[in-house]
Write an enzyme that holds these catalytic residues in place. Sequence first.
Site, PDB file in Angstrom:
ATOM      1  N   ASP A 102       8.129   3.410   0.276  1.00  0.00           N
ATOM      2  CA  ASP A 102       9.506   3.686  -0.376  1.00  0.00           C
ATOM      3  C   ASP A 102       8.971   3.812  -2.019  1.00  0.00           C
ATOM      4  O   ASP A 102       9.976   4.307  -2.454  1.00  0.00           O
ATOM      5  CB  ASP A 102      10.421   2.547  -0.328  1.00  0.00           C
ATOM      6  CG  ASP A 102      10.226   1.192  -0.740  1.00  0.00           C
ATOM      7  OD1 ASP A 102       9.012   1.029  -1.028  1.00  0.00           O
ATOM      8  OD2 ASP A 102      11.018   0.298  -0.358  1.00  0.00           O
ATOM      9  N   ASP A 153       7.810   2.590   5.701  1.00  0.00           N
ATOM     10  CA  ASP A 153       8.688   1.436   5.019  1.00  0.00           C
ATOM     11  C   ASP A 153       9.766   1.436   5.291  1.00  0.00           C
ATOM     12  O   ASP A 153      10.586   2.647   5.360  1.00  0.00           O
ATOM     13  CB  ASP A 153       8.477   1.678   3.573  1.00  0.00           C
ATOM     14  CG  ASP A 153       7.645   0.414   2.845  1.00  0.00           C
ATOM     15  OD1 ASP A 153       7.403  -0.672   3.410  1.00  0.00           O
ATOM     16  OD2 ASP A 153       7.464   0.735   1.525  1.00  0.00           O
ATOM     17  N   LYS A 183       6.669  -1.344   7.843  1.00  0.00           N
ATOM     18  CA  LYS A 183       6.384  -2.524   6.846  1.00  0.00           C
ATOM     19  C   LYS A 183       7.917  -2.897   6.233  1.00  0.00           C
ATOM     20  O   LYS A 183       8.767  -2.075   6.181  1.00  0.00           O
ATOM     21  CB  LYS A 183       5.594  -1.850   6.044  1.00  0.00           C
ATOM     22  CG  LYS A 183       5.395  -3.005   4.774  1.00  0.00           C
ATOM     23  CD  LYS A 183       4.239  -2.720   3.892  1.00  0.00           C
ATOM     24  CE  LYS A 183       4.712  -1.762   2.728  1.00  0.00           C
ATOM     25  NZ  LYS A 183       5.678  -2.037   1.664  1.00  0.00           N
ATOM     26  N   GLU A 199       9.600  -6.037   3.545  1.00  0.00           N
ATOM     27  CA  GLU A 199       9.308  -6.739   2.384  1.00  0.00           C
ATOM     28  C   GLU A 199       9.898  -8.049   2.543  1.00  0.00           C
ATOM     29  O   GLU A 199      11.074  -8.331   2.694  1.00  0.00           O
ATOM     30  CB  GLU A 199       9.571  -6.332   0.930  1.00  0.00           C
ATOM     31  CG  GLU A 199       9.033  -4.845   0.556  1.00  0.00           C
ATOM     32  CD  GLU A 199       9.542  -4.412  -0.891  1.00  0.00           C
ATOM     33  OE1 GLU A 199      10.054  -5.150  -1.710  1.00  0.00           O
ATOM     34  OE2 GLU A 199       8.873  -3.548  -1.227  1.00  0.00           O
ATOM     35  N   GLU A 255       0.994  -7.900  -2.975  1.00  0.00           N
ATOM     36  CA  GLU A 255       1.015  -7.086  -3.874  1.00  0.00           C
ATOM     37  C   GLU A 255       1.108  -7.903  -5.404  1.00  0.00           C
ATOM     38  O   GLU A 255       1.864  -9.088  -5.590  1.00  0.00           O
ATOM     39  CB  GLU A 255       2.285  -6.230  -4.173  1.00  0.00           C
ATOM     40  CG  GLU A 255       2.220  -5.455  -5.301  1.00  0.00           C
ATOM     41  CD  GLU A 255       3.397  -4.423  -5.314  1.00  0.00           C
ATOM     42  OE1 GLU A 255       4.001  -4.082  -4.060  1.00  0.00           O
ATOM     43  OE2 GLU A 255       3.752  -3.845  -6.010  1.00  0.00           O
TER      44      GLU A 255
HETATM   45  O1  KIV Z   1       5.977   1.182  -1.018  1.00  0.00           O
HETATM   46  C1  KIV Z   1       4.597   1.315  -1.122  1.00  0.00           C
HETATM   47  O2  KIV Z   1       4.039   2.256  -1.278  1.00  0.00           O
HETATM   48  C2  KIV Z   1       4.151   0.011  -1.127  1.00  0.00           C
HETATM   49  C3  KIV Z   1       2.721  -0.142  -1.558  1.00  0.00           C
HETATM   50  C4  KIV Z   1       2.850  -0.251  -3.026  1.00  0.00           C
HETATM   51  C5  KIV Z   1       1.920  -1.188  -0.937  1.00  0.00           C
HETATM   52  O3  KIV Z   1       4.786  -0.991  -0.766  1.00  0.00           O
END
Ligand code: KIV
Length: 261
Positions: free
Chosen positions: A43, A82, A110, A112, A174
């Site tokens: 994202d 994401d 993915k 968070e 991160e």
């Molecule tokens: O959204 C993204 O690109 C990420 C990376 C910074 C790992 O989460």
Amino acid sequence: MKQTPTDFRAMKGVEPITMLTAYTCPVARGIEQAGVPVILVGDTVGMVEMGFDSTRDVTIEHMEYHIGAVRRGAKDTHIIGDLPYLTDKDPATALIHARRLIAAGADSIKLEGPKLDVIAHLVAHDIAVVGHTGLTPQTATSFKKVGSTSEDAQRIAEEARDIQDAGAFMVVIEHVPYDLSTRITAELRIPTIGIGAGPDCDGQVLVINDALGLGDYWPPFSKQYAHVSDTILQVAKDFRGEVASREFPNNIIRFTGTGNR
Ligand code: KIV
């Protein structure tokens, strides 16, 4: 050949994992041709490509659009999509949105933070999940390094372990102190992928715009392998000059290759 979560787990401690973000078809094509085994459609697209100040402005429709483009460019590469801000706010909502990203072309998703019930629910419904701890931009109030106090370091280490135990097959760490990611990498059975987290992670990810030098801000922990923004400026200036002088199109050397336009 497309790598699976099992392949990535087997790479832990054996072979460093390379990951790049991508948002468009031609960039994804180049990454696949280079043999990078995993692309993250992050994202971050909201900030590095769309001009938003925060990843919180990214929607599920934006992610579907970019995942589709990346899949068309990288048919044989594992793609992580994401889940945007709040689309994973509870297990049922997350499953609906994760299925949309998979339908758009992602192989895994993915999310968070330590949303353990969400991760467990997705995994129970056959969605492969990548976790993300340390600095988590969707909820962070600044982009500064996290985990510098012993309490914060302990919290992040526990989060990483909980994310693994909930069923994630990989975790992004991160912007944390290097010794913290070294410790987490040693403690976990699943691969850790670092960004601003030092050399001891099982793999490294870079935002492609940072690696290309495309944009106007680079995080201090990133590396610019090229300076594409400078190239764009020069190309636009050259074109402008040649149109003004009527040199273009009179000076075109015809391309006779295999292009389709
Ligand atoms: O959204 C993204 O690109 C990420 C990376 C910074 C790992 O989460």
